[in-house]
Structure formats: structure tokens, C-alpha cells
Design a protein around this motif. Structure first.
Motif, PDB file in Angstrom:
ATOM      1  N   ASN A   1     -31.999 -10.927  -0.881  1.00 34.25           N
ATOM      2  CA  ASN A   1     -30.428 -10.614  -1.641  1.00 34.25           C
ATOM      3  C   ASN A   1     -29.223 -11.298  -0.376  1.00 34.25           C
ATOM      4  O   ASN A   1     -28.439 -10.093  -0.116  1.00 34.25           O
ATOM      5  CB  ASN A   1     -30.183  -8.585  -1.448  1.00 34.25           C
ATOM      6  N   ASP A   2     -29.444 -12.914  -0.361  1.00 28.54           N
ATOM      7  CA  ASP A   2     -28.576 -12.981  -0.217  1.00 28.54           C
ATOM      8  C   ASP A   2     -27.901 -14.073  -0.395  1.00 28.54           C
ATOM      9  O   ASP A   2     -27.956 -15.253  -0.580  1.00 28.54           O
ATOM     10  CB  ASP A   2     -29.530 -14.230   1.218  1.00 28.54           C
TER      11      ASP A   2
ATOM     12  N   SER B   1     -31.897 -21.439  -6.228  1.00 24.87           N
ATOM     13  CA  SER B   1     -31.524 -19.818  -6.066  1.00 24.87           C
ATOM     14  C   SER B   1     -32.233 -18.548  -6.358  1.00 24.87           C
ATOM     15  O   SER B   1     -31.758 -17.805  -5.998  1.00 24.87           O
ATOM     16  CB  SER B   1     -30.613 -20.111  -7.199  1.00 24.87           C
ATOM     17  N   THR B   2     -33.568 -19.260  -6.348  1.00 27.26           N
ATOM     18  CA  THR B   2     -34.394 -17.711  -6.049  1.00 27.26           C
ATOM     19  C   THR B   2     -35.143 -17.419  -4.955  1.00 27.26           C
ATOM     20  O   THR B   2     -34.522 -16.121  -4.937  1.00 27.26           O
ATOM     21  CB  THR B   2     -36.018 -18.419  -7.054  1.00 27.26           C
ATOM     22  N   ALA B   3     -34.245 -17.737  -4.361  1.00 27.27           N
ATOM     23  CA  ALA B   3     -34.930 -17.491  -2.679  1.00 27.27           C
ATOM     24  C   ALA B   3     -33.357 -16.209  -2.198  1.00 27.27           C
ATOM     25  O   ALA B   3     -33.903 -15.238  -1.738  1.00 27.27           O
ATOM     26  CB  ALA B   3     -35.560 -18.421  -1.738  1.00 27.27           C
ATOM     27  N   PRO B   4     -32.884 -16.561  -3.164  1.00 31.83           N
ATOM     28  CA  PRO B   4     -31.368 -15.756  -2.735  1.00 31.83           C
ATOM     29  C   PRO B   4     -31.643 -14.818  -3.098  1.00 31.83           C
ATOM     30  O   PRO B   4     -31.032 -13.833  -2.683  1.00 31.83           O
ATOM     31  CB  PRO B   4     -30.049 -17.090  -2.754  1.00 31.83           C
ATOM     32  N   LEU B   5     -31.219 -15.085  -4.502  1.00 29.04           N
ATOM     33  CA  LEU B   5     -31.832 -14.006  -4.888  1.00 29.04           C
ATOM     34  C   LEU B   5     -32.743 -13.347  -4.368  1.00 29.04           C
ATOM     35  O   LEU B   5     -32.602 -11.829  -4.637  1.00 29.04           O
ATOM     36  CB  LEU B   5     -31.977 -13.958  -6.562  1.00 29.04           C
ATOM     37  N   GLU B   6     -34.059 -13.039  -4.783  1.00 37.56           N
ATOM     38  CA  GLU B   6     -35.019 -12.446  -4.176  1.00 37.56           C
ATOM     39  C   GLU B   6     -35.135 -11.718  -2.280  1.00 37.56           C
ATOM     40  O   GLU B   6     -35.061 -10.720  -2.234  1.00 37.56           O
ATOM     41  CB  GLU B   6     -36.588 -13.374  -3.473  1.00 37.56           C
TER      42      GLU B   6
ATOM     43  N   LYS C   1     -24.777  -9.100 -13.064  1.00 37.19           N
ATOM     44  CA  LYS C   1     -23.757  -9.557 -12.292  1.00 37.19           C
ATOM     45  C   LYS C   1     -23.415 -10.406 -11.818  1.00 37.19           C
ATOM     46  O   LYS C   1     -24.283 -10.717 -10.840  1.00 37.19           O
ATOM     47  CB  LYS C   1     -24.122  -7.462 -10.782  1.00 37.19           C
ATOM     48  N   VAL C   2     -22.287 -10.654 -10.932  1.00 37.20           N
ATOM     49  CA  VAL C   2     -21.931 -11.839 -10.402  1.00 37.20           C
ATOM     50  C   VAL C   2     -22.868 -11.646  -8.941  1.00 37.20           C
ATOM     51  O   VAL C   2     -22.162 -10.414  -8.275  1.00 37.20           O
ATOM     52  CB  VAL C   2     -20.179 -12.167 -10.010  1.00 37.20           C
ATOM     53  N   PHE C   3     -23.830 -12.305  -8.422  1.00 30.72           N
ATOM     54  CA  PHE C   3     -24.629 -12.866  -7.495  1.00 30.72           C
ATOM     55  C   PHE C   3     -23.615 -13.777  -5.883  1.00 30.72           C
ATOM     56  O   PHE C   3     -23.010 -13.637  -5.177  1.00 30.72           O
ATOM     57  CB  PHE C   3     -25.652 -13.090  -7.273  1.00 30.72           C
TER      58      PHE C   3
ATOM     59  N   GLY D   1     -26.488 -18.356  -1.893  1.00 31.93           N
ATOM     60  CA  GLY D   1     -26.816 -18.311  -3.121  1.00 31.93           C
ATOM     61  C   GLY D   1     -25.204 -18.975  -3.383  1.00 31.93           C
ATOM     62  O   GLY D   1     -25.383 -20.045  -3.954  1.00 31.93           O
ATOM     63  N   LYS D   2     -24.315 -19.080  -2.256  1.00 32.97           N
ATOM     64  CA  LYS D   2     -22.767 -19.706  -2.462  1.00 32.97           C
ATOM     65  C   LYS D   2     -22.720 -21.372  -1.915  1.00 32.97           C
ATOM     66  O   LYS D   2     -22.957 -22.308  -2.122  1.00 32.97           O
ATOM     67  CB  LYS D   2     -21.823 -18.584  -1.832  1.00 32.97           C
TER      68      LYS D   2
END
Length: 108
Positions: free
Chosen positions: A49-50, A42-47, A78-80, A54-55
Motif C-alpha cells: 500500500n505504498d 508495481s506489485t510490491a507497492p500495491l502489496e 480505485k486509482v492507486f 507506485g507513482k
């Protein structure tokens, strides 16, 4: 014969208690391992903002029917992204405490 019976019963109870404690420890370690894998993925989706990616990462948890809820939180808490394997559960607004514990029959 009475002494032998009591000893046998106590030995069986000891084994049963040990099995329950060991089962919980193994389950906690399994959940921790799966959580670490999900966190790494999940690091890339967080980085970037995708939240959709992540889902999608969390949807892979569907392969394990025992996992009924998962969430990715931002650094701000916050829920991502979320995964709900059951309709009657809700995602907590903020991340829980670190470590494994049981609440309402669920390992968290």
C-alpha cells in the motif's frame, strides 16, 4: 502503359495500407510490453500500500515521450497511482477494457 501504371499504383497503395496496419500492430505490442513491465514493477507497492513508490515506478514512463498517461488501479478498481505526461488529460475513474484500441487519437 496504362495497365502498368494502374498496377504500379495499386501495388503502392497495397504497401501503404500494409505499412499502416503493421505500424499500429507494432505500436500496440510496444505499449502492451511497457504496460506489462510497469505492472510487474508495481506489485510490491500495491502489496505494501505504498502509492508513492507506485507513482515513482510510473514516473519512469517519462523516458518514452509517447506515453502521456498511466495509472495503477487496486483490485477494487480505485486509482492507486498515476502518471500524467500531459496537462490536458485526466485519469479515468476505473480501468478500461483489456486490450489495445484507439480513442480520440490515443492508443489505449
Amino acid at each position: 502503359m496504362f495497365t502498368s501504371s494502374v498496377t504500379l499504383i495499386l501495388a503502392c497503395l497495397t504497401f501503404a495500407v500494409y505499412d499502416v496496419i503493421r505500424f499500429r500492430a507494432v505500436q500496440t505490442e510496444m505499449v502492451r510490453s511497457i504496460a506489462e513491465i510497469a505492472a510487474t514493477n508495481s506489485t510490491a507497492p500495491l502489496e505494501f500500500n505504498d502509492s508513492r513508490a507506485g507513482k515513482e515506478n510510473l514516473e519512469a514512463l517519462r523516458a518514452n515521450s509517447h506515453i502521456v498517461l498511466a495509472a495503477i488501479y487496486t483490485r477494487e478498481g480505485k486509482v492507486f497511482a498515476t502518471y500524467l505526461g500531459s496537462d490536458n488529460l485526466t485519469i479515468p475513474d476505473k480501468p478500461g477494457e483489456e486490450g489495445g484500441f484507439t480513442e480520440n487519437g490515443y492508443l489505449k
